[in-house]
Structures are given as structure tokens and as C-alpha cells.
Write an enzyme that holds these catalytic residues in place. Structure first.
Site, PDB file in Angstrom:
ATOM      1  N   GLU A  62      -9.765   0.237  -5.821  1.00 15.28           N
ATOM      2  CA  GLU A  62     -10.785   0.858  -6.653  1.00 15.28           C
ATOM      3  C   GLU A  62     -11.811   1.436  -5.678  1.00 15.28           C
ATOM      4  OE1 GLU A  62     -13.724  -0.762 -10.119  1.00 15.28           O
ATOM      5  OE2 GLU A  62     -12.149  -2.094  -9.414  1.00 15.28           O
ATOM      6  N   ARG A 297      -3.969 -14.144  -1.923  1.00 11.57           N
ATOM      7  CA  ARG A 297      -4.918 -13.272  -1.253  1.00 11.57           C
ATOM      8  C   ARG A 297      -5.336 -13.896   0.069  1.00 11.57           C
ATOM      9  NH1 ARG A 297      -8.363 -11.301  -4.612  1.00 11.57           N
ATOM     10  NH2 ARG A 297     -10.098 -10.856  -3.275  1.00 11.57           N
ATOM     11  N   LYS A 307     -16.100  -7.065  -2.260  1.00 12.85           N
ATOM     12  CA  LYS A 307     -16.798  -5.808  -2.019  1.00 12.85           C
ATOM     13  C   LYS A 307     -18.231  -5.875  -2.542  1.00 12.85           C
ATOM     14  CE  LYS A 307     -12.900  -3.080  -3.037  1.00 12.85           C
ATOM     15  NZ  LYS A 307     -12.486  -2.336  -4.195  1.00 12.85           N
TER      16      LYS A 307
HETATM   17  P1  ATP Z   1     -12.956  -6.901  -4.238  1.00 12.90           P
HETATM   18  O1  ATP Z   1     -13.064  -8.117  -5.079  1.00 12.90           O
HETATM   19  O2  ATP Z   1     -13.377  -7.072  -2.834  1.00 12.90           O
HETATM   20  O3  ATP Z   1     -13.532  -5.674  -4.888  1.00 12.90           O
HETATM   21  P2  ATP Z   1     -10.504  -6.089  -5.253  1.00 12.90           P
HETATM   22  O4  ATP Z   1      -9.292  -6.927  -5.360  1.00 12.90           O
HETATM   23  O5  ATP Z   1     -11.243  -5.838  -6.493  1.00 12.90           O
HETATM   24  O6  ATP Z   1     -11.412  -6.658  -4.124  1.00 12.90           O
HETATM   25  P3  ATP Z   1      -9.279  -3.561  -5.065  1.00 12.90           P
HETATM   26  O7  ATP Z   1      -9.883  -2.322  -4.569  1.00 12.90           O
HETATM   27  O8  ATP Z   1      -8.984  -3.674  -6.511  1.00 12.90           O
HETATM   28  O9  ATP Z   1     -10.226  -4.706  -4.593  1.00 12.90           O
HETATM   29  O10 ATP Z   1      -8.022  -3.985  -4.206  1.00 12.90           O
HETATM   30  C1  ATP Z   1      -6.987  -3.138  -3.795  1.00 12.90           C
HETATM   31  C2  ATP Z   1      -5.809  -3.985  -3.429  1.00 12.90           C
HETATM   32  O11 ATP Z   1      -6.140  -4.872  -2.372  1.00 12.90           O
HETATM   33  C3  ATP Z   1      -5.360  -4.839  -4.590  1.00 12.90           C
HETATM   34  O12 ATP Z   1      -3.960  -4.708  -4.725  1.00 12.90           O
HETATM   35  C4  ATP Z   1      -5.763  -6.220  -4.216  1.00 12.90           C
HETATM   36  O13 ATP Z   1      -4.885  -7.171  -4.737  1.00 12.90           O
HETATM   37  C5  ATP Z   1      -5.740  -6.180  -2.694  1.00 12.90           C
HETATM   38  N1  ATP Z   1      -6.679  -7.146  -2.135  1.00 12.90           N
HETATM   39  C6  ATP Z   1      -8.009  -7.213  -2.340  1.00 12.90           C
HETATM   40  N2  ATP Z   1      -8.540  -8.275  -1.702  1.00 12.90           N
HETATM   41  C7  ATP Z   1      -7.523  -8.894  -1.076  1.00 12.90           C
HETATM   42  C8  ATP Z   1      -7.418 -10.063  -0.250  1.00 12.90           C
HETATM   43  N3  ATP Z   1      -8.481 -10.809   0.060  1.00 12.90           N
HETATM   44  N4  ATP Z   1      -6.193 -10.396   0.240  1.00 12.90           N
HETATM   45  C9  ATP Z   1      -5.114  -9.647  -0.056  1.00 12.90           C
HETATM   46  N5  ATP Z   1      -5.146  -8.559  -0.821  1.00 12.90           N
HETATM   47  C10 ATP Z   1      -6.331  -8.168  -1.342  1.00 12.90           C
HETATM   48 MG    MG Z   2     -10.929  -4.826  -8.123  1.00 10.75          MG
END
Ligand code: ATP
Ligand code: MG
Length: 598
Positions: A62, A297, A307
Site C-alpha cells: 500500500e 512476518r 509504517k
Molecule cells: P505496515 O503494517 O508496516 O503498513 P503492511 O503489511 O500494511 O505493513 P503493506 O504495504 O500492505 O504493508 O505490505 C506489502 C507486503 O509486504 C504485504 O504482502 C505484507 O504481507 C508484506 N509485509 C509487510 N510487513 C512484513 C513483515 N514484517 N514481514 C514480512 N512481510 C511483510
Molecule cells: Mg497494510
């Protein structure tokens, strides 16, 4: 930019995701599926050719912040598996939420993926997509579900909806709107779309099972009303799809085969399948449809990987920006001195599992050291300088101003990289901690009467030191032992126990060195009772004026070195020689070995 080659992959350890892919390839699960050359519905894809990509994965961030080390794991995984199995990984912005997204983040994310060494181009086709391009299809799919009696417009208040959802011990209660006619639903949904209803007045819900033990199947919301401009579609829509509805559709339109996500989405998988099964039955999406698989994760100690919280650190100026070298963002790690190869190595070593665990920050640093050790040129640096004066220099060398050229290998295990040169002279910089008036047991460096070797130079004997009124050492005094220069015959006839790094006063260069340390003082700053901001390490940045050997004059921004005894350092990619200033600025990447907290 180097795209990691597939050759060395044969040796990669298997994992459950690789087994799933290998099973699908063996069984030809997706072998018959067609691909039109771009994302599209079933009819579009059916008109295409057998999909040339053996598998399709995707990385779907995102665009609401900069990517962090957790995303690096996901990037290495999705792009790496596609590469290893003759597939393609799509770069997709999950921009279905109109409010939080910014172009700055889109660019930052693309840069990060490229820098990590991956590409979404395959055989001349760019697989860069944005989910908002699928809004029309998502809307059409929603009307299809309504017409099939599988969705309804619910106008309960959010509170009623929550209360009627039930919980683990109680089944949900049907909404009074659940039994609306198909025509009513269609009309009401179109009114939602046409802006006739305010935010929050209604949602479109799937009609599944209000008594399902999986709460995600108790008629999940598909669309909500949000009168907001979207960066891609502008004012076209005032209803936006929910993530759980949008994501499976994005995957299906792109012919994704394996949709890898983190474990928190495990409970969503039944809905993912329910939705795509229905849409495939209705002939809207290609079949067989993608499947979702979950992995743990990355949780890294001493680091925050949300984020939202990283943004808080930036907005509240606890760090200098998203690329502050203490940030676990990819731009931060890059500026700190991490290499793409070290992050790939790290991702490979931690592997993928199906249960959550914590990875120690030291394994990230270990991967970096393993990558940098064979690559980084060596150099001498004095980080906490005090002057050493060789009192008999003029007498032995024929003049106080005489400079004696010394040299050392650029890399100890690679002669072909040549030698670096620097001058020994009457005045040298040494580390303050290399002198002790009364040496503790086992101290072999400078104290009155002791002899040490100045690395790559002469043996000297310490005479004493001068102090200021407060008792601080202002300079250390010594005498050179004649005929002991490194590399000359008989140089080692004088046996010493200490070997000291140094920089010549005459040719050393002054530099700002930023001694970075972990941003948080506790291993899990985000899990305890305290606010994570209270766990910030007050010592995470110390700036010193150091002296560096003259070979570092030609260091370019982003170039990495091993400062002997001290660890790995990088010329800061932003501030080093900024604007042609000639001012050297280096960051400590990491120490030579893991010594944190000891
Ligand atoms: P945040 O909570 O930091 O915003 P998010 O999961 O909402 O992280 P996205 O932009 O939706 O962030 O993530 C893009 C991809 O990265 C998704 O497929 C997510 O599963 C993966 N991802 C995010 N954080 C991790 C992590 N700590 N370890 C492995 N994969 C991750
Ligand atoms: Mg997200």
C-alpha cells in the site's frame, strides 16, 4: 543493478512455499490457463495464449509509507520464487484506500525494489500495476454478486453491525436488510455509487453465513461509502472496495498463481476462496483461480516494522527522516551502509516458516559483515583522537619534518587490489583509549616503558604523557625504536604484544563520523506496556571528529570500508562531500563483531 542469478539457487534449502510451487508445477495446476498479456477478466484472458509464466507472484504494498526490512523479506520471497521457478512477479500498488496514499511513497517503493536487485519487467513486458485500475471490474463483480443473491446492502448503523456480528461464543444475528430483494439491493447499491448516501450510511455485504465459526465469513463488508478523491481515479468513485474484497480480485485479474501473505491473513483465506470460487463460477475471473498461502512476518529485535509508527518517528522528528541511518526502512538501511546483497542473504538465511518468531538484530548485521568482509577496502581511522609525539623522530630520521612512507594492502586477502599508502611522521593521531598511565592487567598498548608496533610502521616505546589541569591527557610521548619498520629486514627482532592503529597528523584527513547504534534500547520496543517512544535509545547517535588515513580522500558517497579495529563504515550518500564541500562524512554501519549489550 545486479539481478541475482538463478545458478546458485539449486543449493537453496527447500521450504513449504517451494514445496507448494513444485507440487503445482508437477501437477500442472495452472498449465492450461491463458494469459492475454495484461490483467483482465475471464473473457479477456481466455482470448490469450497459454500463460508463458510458469508461476505468477506479486508484491502488493500500500503506498502509504516507505518500505522496511519486513517488506524486504516479502520482496525477496515473491521476486525470488518467481525467478527460481520460471515465473514473473508483479509489482502492484494496493491503492484501493483513497485517503492515505501519496506519490512520494510510490516512487520510494519502486526505488527500493529496484535497489534490492529485482525487476518487474519480464521479456520486455512491464508488470507494474495498480489496484485502482480494477475499480470498474470490482464494481461489476459486486453487481454480479447481488444478482446472484450473494450480496446485500446493509443499512444498520456500524454499532448495530458490530453487535450483530456476534463473537467466538455467540453466532451472529441476521441484519433486517439481509432479506432485501435482489432488485432493491441493486437499486440501493447504485444509489451508493451515485453519491446519494453519506459516508457510513450503508455497506455492501456478502451474504454467506452469520453463524460461521469463522467470523470473517459472517457476511463481510465488500464496499463502503467514502466521499473522497482518489489519486488515480479522482472523483469518479464515492464507494471504495474493502481490502479483503479487492485483494483476491486483483490477484485473479493478474493471473496470480500463488498469493503469499503474512499469517494475520490466514483467517481471511476462506473468504478469498469463497469470493473467487463464486466469481469463477460466474465466468468473471479466470480459473483455476489463485490460492493464498501465509508465512510468518519478520519480527526483528530492536526494530519497529509498522509504517504508521515509523511515520510517527519521522513526523515527530525523533529521526532525521525516512532515510535516517537508524531507520529500518530500506532507504535508511541503504544510507546506513547495508547492501542489496546483504539483505538478500539475510532473507535467505531467515527462510520462511509458518509460525511467528523473533529474529535477532545481530543476524541482520552478521549478513552484512559476511557480505562486506570480502568487498570492503581496509583503512585506518582514529575515532577518539589524542596526539602522539615521537620525541626522537628528528634525531633518528634526520629531521623533525621527515615523513616516512608506509603501506598496507587494500584488502588482506586480495593482493590484486594493490596497496594504500600513508606517512609516518613525528606526530600521529592515536585512540585515546590506547594509552593508560597505570595499565590494567592484560593491557598491552601504550603505557610508560612499554613497546608497541604502530601497525604497518615502526615499533615505539612509550615515555609518558602530558595532562591538562583536570588530569586529561593532552598528548602522549614516545620514542621510535630504530630499524623496526614493518617490511624491512629484521623489523620484528623487537618483540611486542601490542599493535596500534594510527593516522599521521601531516596527511590524515579530518572527518565527521556518525557513530550509529540501535534506535531502541530494548529488544521488543513495541510489545510491552510502555509506549515505544519511551524506549528510544538516547545513545543511538554520537557524532565525532575523527582522523582518517589519506586513501579515504577519494572515497565516494555510498562507498563502504572496514576501518581496522573499528568496524564497517560508509561514506554518507547524502552528506559526504556535499555540494563539493570536501567535507568527509562517514557512518558507522556496524562493528567488526557482535558486541552489543556486552
Ligand atoms: P505496515 O503494517 O508496516 O503498513 P503492511 O503489511 O500494511 O505493513 P503493506 O504495504 O500492505 O504493508 O505490505 C506489502 C507486503 O509486504 C504485504 O504482502 C505484507 O504481507 C508484506 N509485509 C509487510 N510487513 C512484513 C513483515 N514484517 N514481514 C514480512 N512481510 C511483510
Ligand atoms: Mg497494510
Amino acid at each position: 543493478m545486479t539481478t541475482p542469478s538463478a545458478d546458485k539457487d539449486a543449493a537453496k534449502p527447500s521450504n513449504f512455499l517451494r514445496q507448494i510451487i513444485e507440487r503445482d508445477l508437477e501437477q500442472g495446476t495452472y498449465a492450461q490457463r491463458k494469459w492475454s498479456g495484461h490483467p483482465g477478466d475471464a473473457a479477456t484472458q481466455h482470448a490469450g495464449v497459454p500463460d508463458p509464466a510458469k508461476i505468477r507472484t506479486r508484491f502488493p504494498p500500500e503506498p502509504n509509507g516507505y518500505l522496511h526490512v519486513g517488506h524486504a523479506k516479502s520482496i525477496c520471497l515473491n521476486f525470488g520464487l518467481a525467478r527460481d521457478y520460471g515465473g514473473v512477479c508483479h509489482m502492484r500498488f494496493d491503492d484501493t484506500n483513497p485517503e492515505k496514499e501519496e506519490m512520494e511513497y510510490v516512487d520510494g517503493i519502486l526505488d527500493a525494489v529496484k535497489w534490492l536487485g529485482f525487476s518487474w519487467d519480464a521479456n520486455g513486458t512491464s508488470h507494474l500495476y495498480q489496484a485502482s485500475d480494477y475499480f470498474d471490474f470490482m464494481y461489476r463483480a459486486a453487481e454480479y454478486l447481488i444478482e446472484a443473491g450473494l450480496a446485500y446492502v446493509d443499512e444498520q448503523t456500524p454499532e448495530e453491525m458490530r453487535a450483530n456480528r456476534g463473537d467466538f461464543s455467540r453466532p451472529g444475528v441476521d441484519s433486517p436488510y439481509r432479506s432485501r430483494s435482489i432488485d432493491d439491493n441493486l437499486q440501493r447499491f447504485r444509489e451508493m455509487r451515485d453519491g446519494k448516501l453519506p459516508d457510513g450510511a450503508a455497506v455492501l455485504r456478502a451474504k454467506i453465513d452469520m453463524a460461521s465459526p469463522n467470523i470473517n465469513l459472517r457476511d463481510p463488508a465488500l464496499y463502503r461509502i467514502k466521499h473522497a478523491e482518489h489519486h488515480n481515479t479522482g472523483g469518479k468513485w464515492c464507494i471504495y472496495p474493502m481490502y479483503t474484497y479487492a485483494h483476491p480480485i486483483e490477484d485473479a485479474l493478474e493471473n496470480i498463481t500463488h498469493s503469499f501473505c503474512t499469517l494475520e491473513f490466514e483467517d481471511q483465506r476462506p473468504f478469498y476462496d469463497w469470493l473467487l470460487d463464486r466469481l469463477a463460477e460466474g465466468g468473471l475471473v479466470n480459473a483455476p483461480h489463485p490460492r493464498q498461502y501465509e508465512f510468518a512476518r519478520l519480527n526483528l529485535t530492536y526494530v519497529i516494522t509498522s509504517k504508521r509508527k515509523l511515520k510517527q518517528l519521522v513526523d515527530q522528528k525523533h529521526v532525521s527522516g525516512w532515510d535516517d541511518p537508524r531507520m529500518p526502512t530500506i532507504v535508511g538501511l541503504r544510507r546506513r551502509g547495508f547492501t542489496p546483497e546483504s539483505l538478500q542473504l539475510f532473507a535467505e538465511r531467515i527462510g520462511v516458516t509458518k509460525s511467528d518468531s523473533w529474529i535477532d538484530y545481530s543476524s541482520l548485521e552478521a549478513a552484512l559483515r559476511d557480505d562486506l568482509d570480502p568487498k570492503a577496502a581496509r583503512a585506518m581511522a582514529v575515532l577518539d583522537p589524542v596526539k602522539l609525539v615521537i620525541e626522537n623522530w628528528g634525531e633518528v630520521m634526520g629531521g623533525d619534518d621527515v615523513l616516512d612512507p608506509c603501506s598496507a594492502p587494500v584488502h588482506p586477502h586480495d593482493e590484486s587490489r594493490g596497496r594504500r599508502t600513508f606517512n609516518f611522521g613525528r606526530e600521529l593521531w592515536i585512540e585515546r583509549t590506547d594509552y593508560e598511565e597505570t595499565p590494567p592487567k592484560g593491557f598491552f598498548r601504550l603505557f610508560p616503558g612499554n613497546k608497541v608496533r604502530m601497525k604497518y610502521g615502526h615499533v615505539i616505546e612509550c615515555v609518558g604523557a602530558d595532562k591538562d589541569a583536570d588530569g586529561n591527557v593532552t598528548q602522549v610521548r614516545a620514542k621510535v625504536v630504530p630499524d623496526t619498520k614493518s617490511g624491512t629486514p629484521g623489523a620484528d627482532k623487537v618483540k611486542v604484544k601490542g599493535n596500534i592503529t594510527w593516522v599521521g597528523v601531516a596527511d590524515g584527513i579530518a572527518a565527521e563520523v556518525r557513530l550509529y547504534d540501535r534506535l531502541f534500547s530494548v529488544p521488543q520496543p513495541d510489545t510491552g506496556e510502555k509506549d515505544f517512544l519511551e524506549e528510544l535509545n538516547p545513545e543511538s547517535l554520537k557524532v565525532v571528529t575523527a582522523y582518517l588515513e589519506p586513501s579515504l580522500k577519494s572515497a565516494k558517497p555510498d562507498e563502504k570500508f572496514q576501518f581496522e579495529r573499528h568496524g564497517y563504515f560508509v561514506a554518507d550518500r547524502v552528506d559526504h562531500l556535499k555540494g563539493g564541500s570536501g567535507k568527509s562524512v562517514f557512518n558507522r554501519v556496524t562493528g567488526l563483531k557482535d558486541s552489543w549489550g556486552r
